[in-house]
Write a protein that holds these residues in place. Sequence first.
Motif: not given
Length: 434
Positions: A209, A268-269, A271-272, A309, A311, A317
């Motif tokens: 992150f 990637d990203e 949190e989406e 991952c 973010t 999250l």
Amino acid sequence: MYFRQIGPAMNIRYRPFHHADTDAVLALWDEVRAAGHEPVYSLAEVLGSCEKDHAVVAYDDSGITGIAVGRAAHEQGWIVFFAVFARCQSQGIGRTLLANLEESMAKGGLTKVSVLVNDSQSQTGVLEKSGFAHRRHLNYFEREIPISDKERAILNDVGGRLLPRDLWDRIAGMGDEKQVLERRLVLPLSDAGLAEQFGVRPPQAIMLFGPPGTGKTTFAKAVASRLNWPFVEIFASRLAGEPGGIANGLRETFNRVAELDNVVVFIDEVEEIAARRAGDPPSPTQGVTNELLKLIPAFREKPGRLLMCATNFVTALDPAFLRHGRFDYVVPIGLPDSAARWAIWQRYIPPSAAAQIDISALVDRTDGFTPADIEFAARKASQRALESAVYGGATDVNGPTTADYVWAIGETRSTVSAEVLAQFESEISAMART
Ligand SMILES: Nc1ncnc2c1ncn2[C@@H]1O[C@H](COP(=O)(O)OP(=O)(O)O)[C@@H](O)[C@H]1O
Ligand SMILES: [Mg+2]
């Protein structure tokens, strides 16, 4: 087939390899290795050639005494294994084996026979006595082909690929982050045996992150490149377009990927698709988050694979997501310090112009810049210098100058504001786990 006899050991006989000689080959193989001579070809290759190519054994009343195995393709043949039991050496067996093997291989129009031997191999005298010339100026190189044909097909399906080998070295600066990832990820994953010896369980999932542009994606790829594992990136937006939606797409991708021996899966990203579960009725991504929460423990069941991952919004999250047991490490990727900025600037300044650039001025002026900001400014400076050299009528210009860079820095707005940076600092103390 006529088999030739050289030397004094008249009770030794020679014939082609039979499948029943396999145990003797294994015993010889073990003896050679126990003596500290690592064979060049693998055992599987040697046994394959015994069955399918050319192999000659020497034997006496007590059994097999030696073997020579080769393969002939076009004009040059290779000897892939050649050994005589220590108890039978110095009876000329080696030379006779080589002569018989050569005769067997020569039928295909062979003009040359070659052997690779380990440096430690002591009985190369046999080769010289048999007329082999020692090519001292040659060196041997090899490269493992990391994935099989079947795996290649899976990778095509899920849009994965093997990355270039040098991505790790191409990351400039970022020494602290590199050290954490090198020690916690690369070391135990690349040498699982050593990790086990120390009771270290190799990590299987990690979260990166930090503010945008600090190099999270770059690091994920670099880790895959460093491990030489295929890299599969999951794009939530792409899965959304599939018939069963994102949750189904995720499940399918994880299923396919499970057939690979080694893999780095990157989301990637994230949190989406793994946002904090909130609201009543639950948000539409709720089902997707739940699916991912289920998939991670299953992914963790088999060694040799790593979920990464990334973010920009770690606080967005779902807290269940970051709980122990799913992610082994939660690693902040921060802004580059001055040493890192120095290295990054050097990466983007053309070598021919480097001598005329006051790099420390650029480093000072880019405190607070991400690597991506520096890259942006460097490109802008290069472009301006190129344009003024070509269209501005300037003579004896040999690349961008410090002034070009200083101008470009002034034109570049840093991505990470003071507030975002302060927020990141507090996230590090609250969430980081390294
Ligand atoms: N340490 C670095 N050295 C050189 N370039 C870097 C470095 N880190 C990032 N970059 C460059 O910055 C850009 C953004 O990096 P990226 O990894 O996409 O950031 P993030 O995923 O954190 O948003 C990329 O073009 C990348 O090549
Ligand atoms: Mg990114």
